[in-house]
Structures are given as C-alpha cells and as structure tokens.
Design a protein around this motif. Structure first.
Motif, PDB file in Angstrom:
ATOM      1  N   LEU A  48      -0.019   7.823   9.363  1.00 46.45           N
ATOM      2  CA  LEU A  48      -0.212   8.721   8.226  1.00 46.45           C
ATOM      3  C   LEU A  48      -0.640   7.940   6.987  1.00 46.45           C
ATOM      4  O   LEU A  48      -1.497   8.389   6.219  1.00 46.45           O
ATOM      5  CB  LEU A  48       1.079   9.492   7.938  1.00 46.45           C
ATOM      6  CG  LEU A  48       1.603  10.405   9.054  1.00 46.45           C
ATOM      7  CD1 LEU A  48       2.889  11.095   8.610  1.00 46.45           C
ATOM      8  CD2 LEU A  48       0.558  11.434   9.466  1.00 46.45           C
ATOM      9  N   TYR A  49      -0.066   6.779   6.796  1.00 47.01           N
ATOM     10  CA  TYR A  49      -0.452   5.938   5.661  1.00 47.01           C
ATOM     11  C   TYR A  49      -1.847   5.351   5.856  1.00 47.01           C
ATOM     12  O   TYR A  49      -2.633   5.275   4.904  1.00 47.01           O
ATOM     13  CB  TYR A  49       0.566   4.822   5.447  1.00 47.01           C
ATOM     14  CG  TYR A  49       1.713   5.241   4.571  1.00 47.01           C
ATOM     15  CD1 TYR A  49       1.574   5.309   3.186  1.00 47.01           C
ATOM     16  CD2 TYR A  49       2.928   5.614   5.124  1.00 47.01           C
ATOM     17  CE1 TYR A  49       2.625   5.721   2.378  1.00 47.01           C
ATOM     18  CE2 TYR A  49       3.985   6.026   4.322  1.00 47.01           C
ATOM     19  CZ  TYR A  49       3.824   6.084   2.951  1.00 47.01           C
ATOM     20  OH  TYR A  49       4.851   6.502   2.140  1.00 47.01           O
TER      21      TYR A  49
ATOM     22  N   ILE B 245       0.700   4.374  -2.708  1.00 46.13           N
ATOM     23  CA  ILE B 245       0.405   5.761  -2.333  1.00 46.13           C
ATOM     24  C   ILE B 245       1.596   6.675  -2.582  1.00 46.13           C
ATOM     25  O   ILE B 245       1.442   7.833  -2.976  1.00 46.13           O
ATOM     26  CB  ILE B 245      -0.031   5.814  -0.851  1.00 46.13           C
ATOM     27  CG1 ILE B 245      -1.402   5.146  -0.700  1.00 46.13           C
ATOM     28  CG2 ILE B 245      -0.062   7.249  -0.327  1.00 46.13           C
ATOM     29  CD1 ILE B 245      -1.825   4.914   0.723  1.00 46.13           C
TER      30      ILE B 245
ATOM     31  N   TRP C 167      -4.430   6.583   7.337  1.00 45.39           N
ATOM     32  CA  TRP C 167      -5.446   7.582   6.983  1.00 45.39           C
ATOM     33  C   TRP C 167      -5.583   7.696   5.467  1.00 45.39           C
ATOM     34  O   TRP C 167      -6.699   7.780   4.941  1.00 45.39           O
ATOM     35  CB  TRP C 167      -5.074   8.941   7.572  1.00 45.39           C
ATOM     36  CG  TRP C 167      -5.474   9.092   9.016  1.00 45.39           C
ATOM     37  CD1 TRP C 167      -6.687   8.771   9.572  1.00 45.39           C
ATOM     38  CD2 TRP C 167      -4.669   9.618  10.074  1.00 45.39           C
ATOM     39  NE1 TRP C 167      -6.676   9.058  10.914  1.00 45.39           N
ATOM     40  CE2 TRP C 167      -5.458   9.582  11.258  1.00 45.39           C
ATOM     41  CE3 TRP C 167      -3.380  10.117  10.149  1.00 45.39           C
ATOM     42  CZ2 TRP C 167      -4.983  10.033  12.490  1.00 45.39           C
ATOM     43  CZ3 TRP C 167      -2.904  10.564  11.374  1.00 45.39           C
ATOM     44  CH2 TRP C 167      -3.700  10.515  12.518  1.00 45.39           C
ATOM     45  N   ARG C 168      -4.486   7.694   4.777  1.00 42.63           N
ATOM     46  CA  ARG C 168      -4.536   7.792   3.322  1.00 42.63           C
ATOM     47  C   ARG C 168      -5.122   6.532   2.686  1.00 42.63           C
ATOM     48  O   ARG C 168      -5.841   6.616   1.688  1.00 42.63           O
ATOM     49  CB  ARG C 168      -3.128   8.078   2.773  1.00 42.63           C
ATOM     50  CG  ARG C 168      -2.704   9.534   2.986  1.00 42.63           C
ATOM     51  CD  ARG C 168      -1.200   9.699   2.862  1.00 42.63           C
ATOM     52  NE  ARG C 168      -0.796  11.104   2.951  1.00 42.63           N
ATOM     53  CZ  ARG C 168      -0.750  11.797   4.079  1.00 42.63           C
ATOM     54  NH1 ARG C 168      -1.092  11.227   5.225  1.00 42.63           N
ATOM     55  NH2 ARG C 168      -0.367  13.068   4.078  1.00 42.63           N
ATOM     56  N   ILE C 169      -4.828   5.400   3.277  1.00 42.90           N
ATOM     57  CA  ILE C 169      -5.402   4.145   2.770  1.00 42.90           C
ATOM     58  C   ILE C 169      -6.914   4.154   2.946  1.00 42.90           C
ATOM     59  O   ILE C 169      -7.660   3.741   2.052  1.00 42.90           O
ATOM     60  CB  ILE C 169      -4.767   2.942   3.477  1.00 42.90           C
ATOM     61  CG1 ILE C 169      -3.291   2.808   3.070  1.00 42.90           C
ATOM     62  CG2 ILE C 169      -5.516   1.652   3.153  1.00 42.90           C
ATOM     63  CD1 ILE C 169      -2.489   1.860   3.936  1.00 42.90           C
TER      64      ILE C 169
ATOM     65  N   ILE D  94       5.425   9.850   1.920  1.00 44.65           N
ATOM     66  CA  ILE D  94       4.796  10.961   2.637  1.00 44.65           C
ATOM     67  C   ILE D  94       5.921  11.830   3.196  1.00 44.65           C
ATOM     68  O   ILE D  94       6.759  11.339   3.954  1.00 44.65           O
ATOM     69  CB  ILE D  94       3.886  10.460   3.769  1.00 44.65           C
ATOM     70  CG1 ILE D  94       2.744   9.619   3.193  1.00 44.65           C
ATOM     71  CG2 ILE D  94       3.332  11.633   4.583  1.00 44.65           C
ATOM     72  CD1 ILE D  94       1.842   8.993   4.246  1.00 44.65           C
TER      73      ILE D  94
ATOM     74  N   ASP E 266     -12.405   6.858  -1.810  1.00 45.60           N
ATOM     75  CA  ASP E 266     -12.417   7.487  -3.126  1.00 45.60           C
ATOM     76  C   ASP E 266     -12.664   6.450  -4.221  1.00 45.60           C
ATOM     77  O   ASP E 266     -13.398   6.692  -5.179  1.00 45.60           O
ATOM     78  CB  ASP E 266     -11.080   8.178  -3.384  1.00 45.60           C
ATOM     79  CG  ASP E 266     -10.891   9.420  -2.517  1.00 45.60           C
ATOM     80  OD1 ASP E 266     -11.900   9.873  -1.949  1.00 45.60           O
ATOM     81  OD2 ASP E 266      -9.749   9.892  -2.389  1.00 45.60           O
TER      82      ASP E 266
ATOM     83  N   TRP F  82       0.828  -1.203   0.000  1.00 46.09           N
ATOM     84  CA  TRP F  82       0.000   0.000   0.000  1.00 46.09           C
ATOM     85  C   TRP F  82       0.867   1.259   0.000  1.00 46.09           C
ATOM     86  O   TRP F  82       0.547   2.261  -0.650  1.00 46.09           O
ATOM     87  CB  TRP F  82      -0.929  -0.006   1.211  1.00 46.09           C
ATOM     88  CG  TRP F  82      -2.214  -0.708   0.960  1.00 46.09           C
ATOM     89  CD1 TRP F  82      -2.559  -1.969   1.344  1.00 46.09           C
ATOM     90  CD2 TRP F  82      -3.344  -0.190   0.263  1.00 46.09           C
ATOM     91  NE1 TRP F  82      -3.838  -2.269   0.927  1.00 46.09           N
ATOM     92  CE2 TRP F  82      -4.344  -1.196   0.270  1.00 46.09           C
ATOM     93  CE3 TRP F  82      -3.623   1.024  -0.365  1.00 46.09           C
ATOM     94  CZ2 TRP F  82      -5.582  -1.018  -0.335  1.00 46.09           C
ATOM     95  CZ3 TRP F  82      -4.855   1.208  -0.965  1.00 46.09           C
ATOM     96  CH2 TRP F  82      -5.822   0.189  -0.945  1.00 46.09           C
TER      97      TRP F  82
ATOM     98  N   GLY G 253      -8.389   2.112   7.763  1.00 41.28           N
ATOM     99  CA  GLY G 253      -7.239   1.854   6.917  1.00 41.28           C
ATOM    100  C   GLY G 253      -6.648   0.484   7.174  1.00 41.28           C
ATOM    101  O   GLY G 253      -6.295  -0.243   6.231  1.00 41.28           O
TER     102      GLY G 253
ATOM    103  N   ASP H  19      -8.845   6.811   3.062  1.00 39.73           N
ATOM    104  CA  ASP H  19      -9.366   7.769   2.079  1.00 39.73           C
ATOM    105  C   ASP H  19      -9.293   7.201   0.671  1.00 39.73           C
ATOM    106  O   ASP H  19     -10.203   7.408  -0.137  1.00 39.73           O
ATOM    107  CB  ASP H  19      -8.577   9.079   2.144  1.00 39.73           C
ATOM    108  CG  ASP H  19      -8.852   9.875   3.408  1.00 39.73           C
ATOM    109  OD1 ASP H  19      -9.884   9.611   4.056  1.00 39.73           O
ATOM    110  OD2 ASP H  19      -8.034  10.747   3.745  1.00 39.73           O
ATOM    111  N   PHE H  20      -8.233   6.500   0.371  1.00 43.12           N
ATOM    112  CA  PHE H  20      -8.057   5.880  -0.942  1.00 43.12           C
ATOM    113  C   PHE H  20      -9.187   4.896  -1.204  1.00 43.12           C
ATOM    114  O   PHE H  20      -9.784   4.877  -2.278  1.00 43.12           O
ATOM    115  CB  PHE H  20      -6.712   5.159  -0.988  1.00 43.12           C
ATOM    116  CG  PHE H  20      -6.321   4.652  -2.347  1.00 43.12           C
ATOM    117  CD1 PHE H  20      -5.433   5.362  -3.130  1.00 43.12           C
ATOM    118  CD2 PHE H  20      -6.817   3.458  -2.835  1.00 43.12           C
ATOM    119  CE1 PHE H  20      -5.045   4.898  -4.379  1.00 43.12           C
ATOM    120  CE2 PHE H  20      -6.455   2.991  -4.081  1.00 43.12           C
ATOM    121  CZ  PHE H  20      -5.564   3.708  -4.863  1.00 43.12           C
TER     122      PHE H  20
END
Length: 223
Positions: free
Chosen positions: A203-204, A31, A206-208, A34, A214, A27, A171, A210-211
């Motif tokens: 941090l990852y 992404i 949260w992005r995962i 960061i 989306d 993952w 995530g 959101d990913f």
C-alpha cells in the motif's frame, strides 16, 4: 486447519515496517498512516468479483462500468454468476460490449463455478494465500495479479506482495534510489524483510510511486 481472519492490525504493521526498514520507514513518515480498509469486513461474492474483474480488464473505469451496467440490465440482475449470465446467449452479451475473449472467460468461470471449483468465502477462510491463487488462476482471464488484489483488498490478507505490479516496483525503485526498476525476483527478495506485513508495505509502495510522479509533474518555483 487454521482459519484466516479478514484484515489485520494496521498499527502493528506500521510499527513493524518502521522498525525493520529505516529507508522505507522514512517514506512512511512522509506519507503518514494508511488506515484499515473498510472492504476487509464487507461481505462479497468471489464469483461475482471475478466476473467483474474480467469485465474491467484493459478498460477505463468508466467504459467498464458502462458495459457492466448493460450486462446487469440484460440479465436482470446485479449478481454476475453462471445462472444469471446464462440467461443471455453469447450474441446478447457481445451486444453489451463484452469482447470475445472476455465472453470466453465468463463462460469458463461459470463452468468452473458449476463444478464447485470456485471457493466461497467460508472455504477461503480455511485456505492459504497460495491455495487461493492455485484455485483461481486456472480460470480463463484470471491471472495471479487479479487474485492478489482480491487477497489484499477484499480478504485483507496481511502478507501479499504483488511483485509483478508496475507501481509496486516503481515505488521500490524510489525507496532504494535505484537507477533501474527492480525485477519481480529482486522485488520479492527485497520485500522479505517486510514479512509478515508485505500487503501493508505494498500500500505504501503504490503511494510512493504516485508521490514521485506527482512531484515530477509539479513545476519548481523559479523565484
């Protein structure tokens, strides 16, 4: 007593996480890196930051910013401290849009500040993460999550995992391809492998989360 630097080596954190967790690493590659957070080196005032955190709770960013602006105008300062907030009585602050519970929280913060219970940045540099949490969560309206966000984003502590955060757990559910969201305890146990860079893992996560959201919102091609 050891002193804690603000921030950490994100390249070392990236390499460590890639090495210890292959599923998570896949993952991370998806992404991308960061970067280091510029706030780690920026000066800030813990009391002011806590006061703003109280005012922002359970509100949209725009609504909270409006209330904060009114409070700053009322106290004639952009520094939210006991001495400046003390320039206004409760009725004036309530007229700015500050709720009753938040007003009590601000007054409690001011009282504890006056007693010397709120550590400044110099003191925090010599305190462990747990010691900072223990010092700040007694403030009315300040929970562990709020302090963890300060540790991660303002103090740049490298090994904080906010296991109660919904995005973190979403995530992780995505990473592990689980059918149900992990509990905070399961998240903590699963995250032990990421130490001593659990903040960077967060941090990852949260992005995962959101990913995934989306991707679910993007319609697939019917062609």
């Amino acid at each position: 007593m050891p002193r804690h630097a603000r921030g950490f080596d994100v390249d070392a954190a990236h390499a460590h996480l890639m090495r210890v967790d292959r599923k998570f690493g896949a993952w991370m590659q998806r992404i991308g890196p960061i970067p280091r957070d510029p706030r780690w080196r920026a000066p800030f005032d813990p009391v002011d930051a806590l006061a703003r955190a109280i005012l922002y709770q359970q509100l949209s960013g725009k609504a909270a910013a409006t209330i904060v602006g009114r409070v700053e105008t009322a106290i004639a300062s952009d520094r939210l401290h006991g001495d400046t907030l003390g320039r206004c009585d409760d009725e004036t602050l309530r007229a700015c849009g500050v709720s009753g519970n938040k007003l009590l929280a601000l007054r409690d913060l001011a009282r504890r500040e006056a007693l010397g219970e709120i550590p400044n940045l110099k003191r925090m540099a010599a305190m462990s993460d747990d010691a900072i949490v223990e010092a700040l969560v007694p403030v009315r309206g300040i929970g562990r999550w709020t302090v963890e966000m300060m540790l991660m984003f303002r103090l740049g502590r490298p090994d904080v995992l906010a296991v109660d955060d919904l995005g973190i757990r979403k995530g992780l559910m995505r990473v592990d391809e689980a059918d149900v969201m992990p509990t905070p305890r399961e998240t903590r146990e699963r995250g032990n492998v990421w130490a001593p860079y659990r903040s960077y893992a967060g941090l990852y996560l949260w992005r995962i989360a959101d990913f995934a959201a989306d991707a679910a919102a993007t319609p697939r091609s019917q062609g």
